[in-house]
Design a protein around this motif. Structure first.
Motif, PDB file in Angstrom:
ATOM      1  N   ASP B 153       0.684  -1.359  -0.042  1.00 29.58           N
ATOM      2  CA  ASP B 153      -0.100  -0.063  -0.088  1.00 29.58           C
ATOM      3  C   ASP B 153       0.676   1.266   0.012  1.00 29.58           C
ATOM      4  OD1 ASP B 153      -2.376  -1.493  -0.094  1.00 29.58           O
ATOM      5  OD2 ASP B 153      -2.382  -1.496   2.070  1.00 29.58           O
ATOM      6  N   ILE B 154       2.048   1.296   0.854  1.00 29.40           N
ATOM      7  CA  ILE B 154       2.828   2.322   0.782  1.00 29.40           C
ATOM      8  C   ILE B 154       3.478   2.737  -0.549  1.00 29.40           C
ATOM      9  CG2 ILE B 154       5.040   3.382   1.673  1.00 29.40           C
ATOM     10  CD1 ILE B 154       4.387   1.827   4.349  1.00 29.40           C
ATOM     11  N   PHE B 155       3.958   1.744  -1.147  1.00 29.99           N
ATOM     12  CA  PHE B 155       4.445   1.861  -2.410  1.00 29.99           C
ATOM     13  C   PHE B 155       3.496   2.140  -3.515  1.00 29.99           C
ATOM     14  CE2 PHE B 155       8.134  -0.785  -0.792  1.00 29.99           C
ATOM     15  CZ  PHE B 155       8.826   0.380  -0.476  1.00 29.99           C
ATOM     16  N   PHE B 156       2.307   1.606  -3.418  1.00 28.97           N
ATOM     17  CA  PHE B 156       1.592   1.870  -4.360  1.00 28.97           C
ATOM     18  C   PHE B 156       0.836   3.131  -4.599  1.00 28.97           C
ATOM     19  CE2 PHE B 156      -2.966   0.900  -6.217  1.00 28.97           C
ATOM     20  CZ  PHE B 156      -2.574   0.471  -7.598  1.00 28.97           C
ATOM     21  N   SER B 157       0.702   3.740  -3.233  1.00 29.29           N
ATOM     22  CA  SER B 157       0.079   5.057  -3.312  1.00 29.29           C
ATOM     23  C   SER B 157       1.176   6.297  -2.991  1.00 29.29           C
ATOM     24  CB  SER B 157      -1.034   5.331  -2.023  1.00 29.29           C
ATOM     25  OG  SER B 157      -0.012   4.705  -0.763  1.00 29.29           O
ATOM     26  N   LEU B 158       2.501   5.822  -3.275  1.00 30.48           N
ATOM     27  CA  LEU B 158       3.491   6.761  -2.907  1.00 30.48           C
ATOM     28  C   LEU B 158       3.468   7.599  -4.680  1.00 30.48           C
ATOM     29  CD1 LEU B 158       5.629   7.522  -0.893  1.00 30.48           C
ATOM     30  CD2 LEU B 158       7.327   5.920  -2.223  1.00 30.48           C
TER      31      LEU B 158
END
Lengths: 665, 301
Positions: B153-158
């Motif tokens: 989720d972190i990388f996807f929404s970064l």
């Protein structure tokens, strides 16, 4: 049968048990005592489980006119701790049978020790149940005294007695704070019932009274700066007692703080910040000191301070959650703290028992004199290793679960909007990471130095594997630890339910994150199991390949030096030396080395030794010594003349009389 | 699972590229990029010599290390695809699984009772402890920035929108590269090519390992490198199609390997006493990222 009957039965059982003690021969007293502990545990486990099922036991016994009604309540919080106490005490007693066997010829000492063990167990349970401040303090005192006598089992050693007296004095300083706090409540509300504390908190500022309670219970729990008794008393006690002390006595300090937290009504944020701050300090300083200790029992004692810090972090986080109306933080904080209390009681008693086995076989607490014990005591070595992995918070064991819950809490806290709150959360996150990393260092050092390599000194008796009765409790503990590591959702669900029932959180407020959090916990359990299986698979594949080829054995590579000696091995001290240099602010190295003077033409043999001291303890001792010095000025009052003492009494009566007459008091 | 496959593939040539870069910069032709993996395969077929001092710990430790890195790789996502393991807070699991591998590598070094290996073990324990806060503060800051707590989720929404967040991306990459270098015991902290036991960190710990075990340990290092490369790649890959992201992934891995090679060619190892300070400065870079995130979100005071 009504539940309270069980509770009263424990008293009866103890009295009958102690009377029948007279009939037992000295050697069987340990077994008799264990049976008694077992019976009492059974009698209290039944109501505790009944309560965890969602009920509450709330009794009121009619005391005399003096005590008034005596409330006895068991809620989920009490039950959680009662179960921890029972499990650890049973294990301690079984292990103790084996551990104290060599001492059974010291008849009176042995009998006293084992007669007090059930008393000690029962007093801890009553501390969790009584909610009448005066009787609570009596049970609390009974617990402190009986544990003191258990600690000074080796009373002939000067250091043991010193540690015992230190423990006694500090416990009573704690009781002074608790008494003042209870008196404040009584004066203001007029009731000894614990609920009066809630009434008090409703109408007064919460900070002052909470501080009094926190200091009083914090001394028991061993929060820095109230920890100085702990690194002395734990190593001095016989190992089955240190396991129980570290596993549950310090937890009763935590229980006390928890109990008071349930009554706090305002000022959550500031109280939470202070608790979190002190806990961070305890965690970091505890593990710094643990990493440099050479005495392995002292190392474990400092490590207890570290874990109390971790539990305290959970309490602080939960308090801040209460202040911010964030249910997830409350559950993660308090639930994590409860679970870590359970976990710590498991792996710390396991480690103390393993350390006790090493001590029983080698008669030294200095790890630098040991080495290579994995060859002679393989089972103890594996038990210690598993305990070390668990306490380092590494999967697939239970320590990881509670630390993970706290990490999740801090990460959730990071998302808040308040700048100082976010910063505190990030600092806590980083500190928890440092603590985790350092406990890895501390335990690889201890395990490596004690069990691996070659023996560093020749022992008088060749160490052997300990008896089955000393191994059995350890395997029991490991089984429970694994069950928490692999099925964390069940244990967390109980902790979560306890938090909800004790803190009366509005169920509608409950965030929708909680169910997904519980499911992620069950995933972690599964992945931990998967991880374990993966390790085994890789190892089996590896062994399959390796068995096809020849393996030969030779000496360890020593830079082509082929006659290595055991004393050339890397020592535990050097292992942690670079760390000790880094944290010079908290730990100072002292060296004992007589310098060669110019007048000394033919130098004599001389010895060099170095040790680490905890700067915090030194500072506290300095302050305490100053205070003692100040007290010297009042020594003229204590002059041993009975006439003077009578005069003091008279003056006191006159002052009280005049005070009442003129309405001063 | 796609990230797992990609990482395993890139682990095959990662060290090869590093070595090739180093030899090119020093004016040599150098071995082919598959030479290190060939060496490992050769080692896997060999018999072993064990120290008489060692116990079962020494036998099992390489397997635990290998398994722990495999497990950690399973957590890594790839762009829009989940890792095999993905839940809120999975990076804590990632860090702690790796720590178990480290635990065993340290005690296996102590198991030999050598006068040197303990030294390396002590350094490894200290350095990896000092890295932890940097990693956790970095991930905490990213969690603050995105509002999520799992790798995917972190990388996807970064998204790097403003200039400040570009700076954040650069700093995050720097921290991850440095963590990779420290965790793999590479140049600024440890010199894998040194021939003096007293100045080694990782190499000295495995002096007594041979045969299959040594092969496992060496490949563990390759996998670890590729794993951190994948983490860095994830910072940039984002939400694109697979036919863009997969070449991008390998491009970033190669770039990472080349920069490791260049870094090793043109820097010298720090003095051992300075290593700890250097590693701890990483935490301050992470702290800068944290304050940067607060600035971006407008939560600064």
């Amino acid at each position: 049968m009504e539940n309270y009957r069980f509770l009263l039965l424990t008293l009866g059982a103890t009295i009958i048990g102690l009377l029948s003690f007279l009939l037992l021969s000295a050697r069987n007293k340990s077994i008799g005592s264990t049976v008694l502990v077992f019976v009492n545990s059974l009698l209290t486990t039944i109501p505790a489980i009944y309560v965890l099922g969602g009920n509450v036991i709330d009794l009121s016994i009619d005391g005399s006119a003096f005590f008034g009604a005596i409330p006895i309540r068991i809620d989920a919080l009490s039950s959680w701790f009662i179960l921890i106490i029972n499990f650890t005490c049973i294990n301690g007693a079984i292990y103790g049978i084996g551990y104290t066997k060599p001492y059974s010829n010291q008849k009176s000492n042995f009998s006293l020790h084992w007669a007090l063990y059930p008393v000690f167990h029962l007093s801890m349970i009553w501390v969790c149940m009584l909610q009448h401040s005066m009787l609570f303090l009596i049970a609390w005192e009974l617990m402190s005294f009986s544990s003191l006598l258990l600690v000074i089992f080796d009373y002939e050693k000067k250091n043991t007695l010193k540690a015992g007296i230190n423990y006694l004095v500090q416990m009573h300083i704690g009781v002074v704070f608790l008494s003042i706090a209870f008196i404040c409540v009584y004066v203001s509300v007029g009731s000894f019932d614990f609920r009066a504390i809630g009434t008090f908190f409703n109408s007064h500022s919460n900070i002052g009274l909470f501080a009094l309670f926190f200091i009083g219970f914090g001394i028991k729990a061993g929060f820095i700066p109230f920890h100085t008794w702990l690194p002395q008393a734990h190593p001095a006690a016989p190992s089955h007692v240190s396991g129980v002390m570290s596993g549950v006595i310090v937890k009763l300090g935590i229980y006390g703080i928890f109990r008071i937290v349930t009554f706090v009504r305002h000022d959550y944020i500031i109280i939470g910040e202070v608790v979190l701050g002190i806990s961070l300090l305890s965690g970091l300083l505890g593990i710094f000191n643990a990493a440099v200790q050479r005495n392995y029992k002292k190392m474990l004692a400092y490590c207890t301070i570290e874990n109390i810090g971790i539990i305290g972090m959970g309490i602080g986080l939960g308090l801040m959650g209460l202040g911010n109306d964030n249910v997830f933080l409350v559950v993660a904080g308090f639930g994590g703290a409860l679970l870590h209390s359970l976990n710590h009681s498991l792996f710390k008693s396991l480690l103390f028992f393993a350390a006790g086995s090493v001590f029983q076989q080698t008669h030294t607490k200095n790890m630098e004199k040991l080495g290579g014990l994995i060859k002679q005591m393989p089972q103890t070595a594996w038990v210690f290793l598993l305990g070390a992995i668990a306490i380092g918070g590494l999967p697939p064991f239970n320590g990881f679960i509670s630390e993970f819950i706290l990490y999740r809490g801090f990460l959730e806290g990071v998302k808040s909007t308040n700048f100082s709150f976010i910063t505190l959360m990030i600092i806590s996150l980083a500190s928890l990471a440092i603590i985790g990393g350092l406990s890895l260092l501390a335990f690889t050092k201890s395990f490596g130095t004690i069990f691996l390599g070659k023996p560093r000194s020749t022992l008088i008796h060749q160490p052997q594997e300990v008896s089955l009765i000393m191994l059995l409790p350890k395997y029991l503990i490991i089984a429970v630890m694994l069950s928490i590591g692999i099925f964390p959702q069940f244990y967390f669900a109980i902790a979560e339910k306890s938090v909800f029932s004790v803190f009366a959180i509005d169920n509608n407020l409950a965030s929708n994150q909680l169910p997904s959090f519980v499911s992620s916990l069950s995933l972690i359990g599964m992945y931990s199991l998967l991880f374990f299986l993966l390790i085994i698979t890789v190892y089996i594949v590896r062994s399959g390949f390796a068995s096809k080829h020849s393996a030969s054995y030779n000496v360890t590579w020593g830079c082509a030096y082929s006659a290595p000696k055991a004393s050339m091995q890397y020592t535990g001290k050097s292992f942690s030396k670079s760390l000790a240099k880094l944290v010079g602010l908290a730990i100072t190295e002292r060296k004992n080395y007589p310098e060669i003077t110019s007048a000394e033409i033919f130098p004599r043999d001389r010895h060099y030794s170095s040790y680490y001291i905890d700067n915090f303890t030194t500072t506290i001792n300095k302050v305490a010594n100053r205070m003692v010095f100040g007290m010297n000025y009042f020594q003229f009052m204590q002059n041993g003349k009975i006439q003077m003492y009578i005069l003091y009494g008279l003056i006191f009566i006159v002052i009280t009389f005049l005070g009442t007459v003129f309405n001063f008091i | 699972m796609i990230s797992f496959a990609l990482i395993v593939v890139s682990s095959l040539f990662f060290t090869g590229i590093v070595i090739r870069t180093k030899s090119l910069t020093s004016g040599r032709k150098g071995p082919g990029i598959f030479q290190p993996i060939n060496d490992i395969i050769r080692l896997l077929k060999k018999g072993a010599v064990y120290s008489e001092t060692t116990s079962f710990i020494f036998q099992i430790a390489p397997s635990v290390q290998f398994a722990s890195v495999l497990m950690a790789i399973l957590v890594i996502p790839f762009g829009q695809y989940h890792g095999f393991i993905s839940f809120d807070g999975d990076f804590v699991f990632f860090a702690y699984v790796l720590a178990l591998g480290k635990f065993f590598s340290i005690i296996s070094a102590l198991d030999t009772g050598s006068s040197f290996e303990g030294m390396g073990a002590s350094r490894e324990a200290l350095y990896s402890m000092l890295v932890e806060p940097a990693f956790f503060m970095l991930m905490g800051s990213l969690a603050l920035l995105t509002g999520y707590t799992s790798f995917h989720d972190i990388f996807f929404s970064l998204h790097f929108g403003s200039y400040v967040s570009y700076a954040l991306g650069v700093m995050a990459t720097f921290v991850l590269v440095m963590i990779a270098m420290i965790e793999n015991s590479r140049m600024p902290v440890d010199d894998p090519k040194t021939h003096l036991e007293l100045t080694m960190v990782h190499e000295v710990m495995i002096l007594d390992n041979s045969g299959f075990d040594l092969g496992l340990i060496l490949h563990t290092t390759n996998l670890k490198f590729a794993m951190y490369g994948a983490l860095i790649a994830n910072l940039f890959v984002g939400n694109l199609h697979w036919y863009v992201t997969i070449p991008m992934f390998f491009g970033i891995q190669m770039l990472f390997a080349i920069s490791v090679g260049l870094l090793e060619s043109f820097t010298a190892r720090y003095r051992m006493t300075h290593n700890a300070q250097f590693i701890f400065t990483l935490s301050s870079v992470s702290l800068l990222i944290f304050f940067g995130v607060l600035l971006v979100l407008g939560k600064f005071l």
